[in-house]
Design a protein around this motif. Structure first.
Motif, PDB file in Angstrom:
ATOM      1  N   ASP A  11      71.765  -4.121  69.763  1.00  0.00           N
ATOM      2  CA  ASP A  11      71.998  -5.439  69.184  1.00  0.00           C
ATOM      3  C   ASP A  11      73.504  -5.700  69.117  1.00  0.00           C
ATOM      4  O   ASP A  11      74.257  -4.921  68.536  1.00  0.00           O
ATOM      5  N   ARG A  57      78.981  -4.872  67.022  1.00  0.00           N
ATOM      6  CA  ARG A  57      80.282  -5.403  66.583  1.00  0.00           C
ATOM      7  C   ARG A  57      80.582  -4.958  65.152  1.00  0.00           C
ATOM      8  O   ARG A  57      81.697  -4.550  64.822  1.00  0.00           O
ATOM      9  N   ARG A  58      79.564  -5.003  64.303  1.00  0.00           N
ATOM     10  CA  ARG A  58      79.738  -4.584  62.913  1.00  0.00           C
ATOM     11  C   ARG A  58      80.069  -3.089  62.813  1.00  0.00           C
ATOM     12  O   ARG A  58      80.919  -2.683  62.028  1.00  0.00           O
ATOM     13  N   PHE A  64      75.281  -7.920  67.496  1.00  0.00           N
ATOM     14  CA  PHE A  64      75.799  -8.129  66.146  1.00  0.00           C
ATOM     15  C   PHE A  64      76.013  -6.797  65.439  1.00  0.00           C
ATOM     16  O   PHE A  64      77.060  -6.554  64.841  1.00  0.00           O
ATOM     17  N   LYS A  65      75.000  -5.894  65.528  1.00  0.00           N
ATOM     18  CA  LYS A  65      75.112  -4.583  64.893  1.00  0.00           C
ATOM     19  C   LYS A  65      76.207  -3.733  65.550  1.00  0.00           C
ATOM     20  O   LYS A  65      76.908  -2.989  64.873  1.00  0.00           O
TER      21      LYS A  65
END
Length: 139
Positions: free
Chosen positions: A78, A83-84, A80-81
């Protein structure tokens, strides 16, 4: 792991050999050497047993994704995950194979899992540090 443990208290008056050995060990000159019966044991007093090593699979903790990214560059699929995780991992460093969090103008903070956290809290409150004394109020 032991199936059974038995503790037996030996009164001081019946334990004179151990008491004399302890005294001898704490002295620089062995004055008591002649009064202590010494035995050399040629074979072990208990039978040697075969020990099997048990390999445990590494436990998944909150540190696992951070360690995987820092050590191997592994990111979640994912975006988003991923990047986080990259943003989060920038605050961590591995030193002597242990994960630490960097702080601003602080020493490195050692990262621990739930088991270590529980052990640390128990030691601080009732273990090696003595009883947790609470807040000191000045009047």
């Amino acid at each position: 792991m032991f199936k059974e443990v038995k503790l037996e208290c030996v009164p001081r008056e019946k334990n004179s050999n151990a008491d004399a050995l302890a005294k001898m060990g704490s002295q620089q000159e062995a004055v008591l050497l002649g009064s202590i019966p010494l035995e050399v044991q040629e074979i072990p007093s208990i039978p040697e047993i075969e020990i099997m090593q048990v390999d445990e699979a590494p436990k998944e903790t909150w540190m696992t994704p951070i360690l995987a990214y820092i050590c191997e560059g592994t990111l979640p699929e994912d975006k988003f995950k991923a990047r986080r995780l990259r943003y989060q991992a920038a605050r961590y460093v591995i030193y002597d194979k242990v994960l630490y969090k960097r702080g601003f103008n602080q020493p490195l903070l050692r990262c621990v899992d739930k088991e270590e956290e529980n052990y640390i809290l128990r030691e601080v409150h009732e273990g090696i540090c003595g009883n947790h004394s609470g807040v000191v109020r000045w009047q």
